[in-house]
Structures are given as structure tokens and as C-alpha cells.
Enzyme design. Structure first.
Site, mmCIF file in Angstrom:
data_model
loop_
_atom_site.group_PDB
_atom_site.id
_atom_site.type_symbol
_atom_site.label_atom_id
_atom_site.label_comp_id
_atom_site.label_asym_id
_atom_site.label_seq_id
_atom_site.Cartn_x
_atom_site.Cartn_y
_atom_site.Cartn_z
ATOM 1 C CE1 TYR A 136 -4.098 1.791 0.642
ATOM 2 C CE2 TYR A 136 -3.131 2.607 2.680
ATOM 3 C CZ TYR A 136 -4.149 2.622 1.740
ATOM 4 O OH TYR A 136 -5.211 3.476 1.906
ATOM 5 C CG HIS A 141 -4.138 4.430 -3.341
ATOM 6 N ND1 HIS A 141 -5.376 4.473 -3.943
ATOM 7 C CD2 HIS A 141 -4.170 3.356 -2.499
ATOM 8 C CE1 HIS A 141 -6.119 3.467 -3.497
ATOM 9 N NE2 HIS A 141 -5.411 2.776 -2.623
ATOM 10 C CB THR A 357 -4.073 1.674 -5.704
ATOM 11 O OG1 THR A 357 -4.869 0.544 -5.404
ATOM 12 C CG2 THR A 357 -4.702 2.488 -6.815
HETATM 13 CA CA CA Z 1 -4.027 -3.806 -4.002
#
Ligand code: CA
Length: 423
Positions: A136, A141, A357
Site C-alpha cells: 500500500y 493513493h 494502487t
Molecule cells: Ca491492491
């Protein structure tokens, strides 16, 4: 000996100027055709070099590989040899394909056996992954999601700039580009209902990511440092890590993502080696507050990779939804791998590590519909006049990626997945 990019080199195989696959790339994949069983191949231009046949014909002699390493459903047995040997294999293929290297070039019979048209091949899932970890690591994001679900002042949780946050995903549902998915069903609790409901997800979303695959790691108990990490990374691919936001929103407390995430993750079929990406290394962002010593690293460990995501409605045109870049990562792959193993956790050949992301700083650079539609409040307009807040049945989501510098383009091809109605 690792392969050095030489911009001047060309191949006797024609490569168009905007091709993702010049001789400096040579990504690995697994393919089959109507007549050829699954096997390892390397992409160049619009062709595939069939490594099984290349080995049978004797072109891979004096390398520590057997024909069996290429006559197989997955890249794993080739990858088991490790960074140095795979690098030498790639160098041998590079030489055989160089414009002024006649050995293969001038043997028409062998050339016709070894080269396959990409158009005539079916690409298969290239790697047998036993463990999949999802990070992450894009600050924008994490910030956007924090704004959407908390508030801008507390968008990043206190751990975020100290730990490359991650969780263990599901390897069984990693699928290759071209394989459709069914809209997942599950439990959700919309804000309008008192009790949860069951049905097809209404908030199906993509996540624009990259993934890296590992060589065999160290034994249990032995960490991999940031300085060693490059030796354990085979290569990268594009990765659509599907999310059902409504299922995820109801289930994730306190143990994190589960059925909202584990129904599918789509991967592009060609694995671009870390060797091919070295030329595109760039410095990363300054990391403040100061990170712990085991996460510190030297040199340029970020990579400039242009990324884009498109939606193609049933029977319609492609619509560019977001343009991002792998350079927007806060934590690089070396830091992710060092963090993953610092407690002694072992990694195996073929493990998949998702970036998380990847979003850029501005609108139009977001890697999910959650951000693009700002939690459904800003519908995205397609060229056919329809709008999307999330992904609809019949939509195909396409992701592409490439590096470009000094006239050299190293591309990833694409990962394309159609969403079918729930079963
Ligand atoms: Ca993911």
C-alpha cells in the site's frame, strides 16, 4: 554478467519504433499455440522466441539450463536457477538476436522453427505463485483514501511513513490477461440499511498496480536487506488488483481485506526483468520522518514507468481513465522486500508482491475508480455518453505500461480483463 543496455543495438527481427519489445527488453512468458504445447518464450517485436525449441536445436548449450526448464507450464523452474544464471540466459538470447550475429539469423530452417507470431499464440499465466503479498505504498493513493474515509488532516495513519504497509493476499485467484472475471457476490451493508444484505457487488473497482516476482529467497529466519533485494527480484508485470469496495467496507475491521479482494487479481503475461529496467532507475522521494535503519537504502531504487488505465464498454471504444507512474511510490521494492523479511519470513520462487494502487498527485492520475469518481460523487464520462462511478458488467479494464528514455522504449504490453455478470 548482467546485460548492459546498448541503445544502438538492433535485432535482425523487425521491431517497430513504438514496440514494447525491442531487443533491449526480452521479457519472459509462457505460451501455447494450436500445435505447440505450453512452453517458455521471450518477446521481441511481434514475435515470440520459443526457448524450448531453441534449447533442442542446441543454441543454449553451456548454460545451466535443460530443455525441461523451458518445456513447462510456468517460469518457476527457470527462475529457480537465480539472478545470475537467468541473466546469462537472457544475454545468450540477446546475442542470438543481434543484427550482426549470424548463427541463428542465417539458418532459415531453424528461424522458422524458433519464431512464433504473437498473434497466433495464447499467453498463459507465466508464474506459479504460492504466496501473494499486497503493499500500500503510493502516498497519494493512501492520502486520497484517507481523505475519503476519514479527513484530510488525518489522511495518513501514524504508521504509514514508518512501515511499508501490506497484507497477505490470495495467490489462487491470480489470473492472466484475457481471462474474464465474474462480478463477485457477497455481504454488504449499505448506509441505508440496518442489517447487511447479500448480492452482487455494486462497487466493483480496479486497482492500477505493478507486481514483482521473486527468485528463491533465503531460509526461514534470514532477512533480505535493501542492498540484497535486487538479487531476489526476477522482474515486474502490470497488475489489476480487483476490489469490491462495498464487500470490503463491511468486512475489513479488524483483520483487513478478505472477500472484497480475493476473487481476482489480473496480471500481464510478459515479465519484464529487473535487468531490462535498470536503465530507467531514478531517485525516490525524500523520506521524512527519518526511517529505521533496516529500511534505508543506497542508490536509485525507484523506476520511471508510465502507467495508464482504460475502460472499454461492451462493443465500444477505449476511454483513458487515469495516467500514473511507478515513480510515485513512496516505498520502493527493495524496502518492501527488506520489510517483508526483516522478521525472518521466507520468500519462495514465484512469490508475487503487489505495489498497491499507484496514484499521481493530480486528478486524471488516479489508479482506482474510488478516487477517480471520488467515492461515487463525481461520475466519469465515457466517449459514448454514459458515465461510470464504478465498473459495470460488460466493461473491459485495460492497463498498459512502458518506460521511455533517450529513444528507448521498454514496455510491459497490457493486462486486459472483461467483467461478466455475477453467476
Ligand atoms: Ca491492491
Amino acid at each position: 554478467m548482467s546485460l548492459k543496455v546498448d541503445l544502438k543495438h538492433t535485432s535482425w527481427i523487425p521491431v517497430e519504433k513504438d514496440s514494447d519489445f525491442p531487443i533491449q527488453n526480452l521479457p519472459f512468458g509462457v505460451f501455447k499455440t494450436d500445435t505447440l504445447s505450453p512452453r517458455v518464450g521471450v518477446a521481441i517485436g511481434k514475435k515470440i522466441v520459443d526457448l524450448k525449441t531453441l534449447s533442442v536445436l542446441g543454441y543454449l548449450k553451456n548454460l545451466p539450463f535443460t530443455t525441461e526448464d523451458f518445456d513447462t507450464d510456468y517460469l518457476n523452474s527457470m527462475m529457480l536457477k537465480g539472478k545470475k544464471d537467468v541473466g546469462e540466459l537472457r544475454l545468450r538470447i540477446y546475442k542470438l538476436l543481434l543484427s550482426d550475429f549470424p548463427d541463428l539469423r542465417d539458418n532459415d530452417n531453424h528461424v522458422s522453427q524458433v519464431l512464433v507470431e504473437q498473434d497466433e499464440a495464447e499467453m498463459l499465466l507465466p508464474i506459479d505463485t504460492r504466496d501473494y503479498t499486497d503493499f500500500y505504498s503510493s502516498e497519494q493513493h493512501a492520502y486520497n483514501v484517507g481523505c475519503l474515509f476519514r479527513d484530510p488532516k488525518n489522511a495518513l495513519l501514524p504508521n504509514w511513513k514508518h512501515i511499508p504497509v501490506g497484507y497477505h493476499g490470495r495467490a489462487s485467484s491470480i489470473i492472466v490477461s484475457g481471462q474474464p472475471i465474474y462480478r463477485p457476490k457477497g455481504q454488504m451493508k449499505p448506509p441505508t440499511t440496518e442489517v447487511p444484505v447479500f448480492g452482487p457487488s455494486k462497487l466493483l473497482d480496479f486497482e492500477l498496480e505493478t507486481v514483482f516476482f521473486t527468485f528463491q529467497g533465503k531460509p526461514l529466519g534470514e532477512p533480505i536487506t535493501t542492498a540484497e533485494a535486487d538479487d531476489y527480484i526476477f522482474g515486474m508485470a502490470l497488475f489489476n488488483d480487483w476490489s469490491a469496495r462495498d464487500i470490503q467496507g463491511w468486512e475489513y475491521v479488524p483483520l483487513g481485506p478478505f472477500l472484497g479482494k480475493n476473487f481476482a487479481s489480473s496480471v500481464s503475461p510478459w515479465i519484464v526483468t529487473l535487468d531490462a529496467l535498470e536503465f530507467f532507475r531514478i531517485p525516490g522521494p525524500k523520506q521524512e520522518p527519518k526511517i529505521l535503519p533496516y529500511l534505508e537504502y543506497e542508490g536509485n531504487k525507484h523506476i520511471d514507468i508510465n502507467l495508464e488505465v482504460l475502460i472499454q464498454p461492451e462493443g465500444g471504444k477505449e476511454n483513458l481513465v487515469g495516467k500514473s507512474n511507478f515513480k510515485y511510490m513512496y516505498w520502493n521494492m527493495n524496502q518492501q522486500l527488506a520489510h517483508h523479511t526483516v522478521n525472518g519470513c521466507n520468500i519462495n520462487v514465484g512469490d508475487a508482491m503487489g505495489s498497491g494502487t499507484i496514484s499521481g498527485p493530480n486528478e486524471g492520475q488516479y489508479g482506482s475508480m474510488l478516487e477517480t469518481s471520488w467515492k461515487g460523487t463525481k461520475p466519469f464520462k465515457l466517449s459514448d455518453g454514459t458515465t461510470r462511478t464504478f465498473i459495470q458488467d460488460g466493461d473491459t479494464v485495460i492497463m498498459r505500461g512502458y518506460c521511455e528514455k533517450d529513444g528507448l522504449r521498454i514496455g510491459f504490453g497490457e493486462v486486459s480483463t472483461k467483467v461478466l455478470p455475477a453467476k
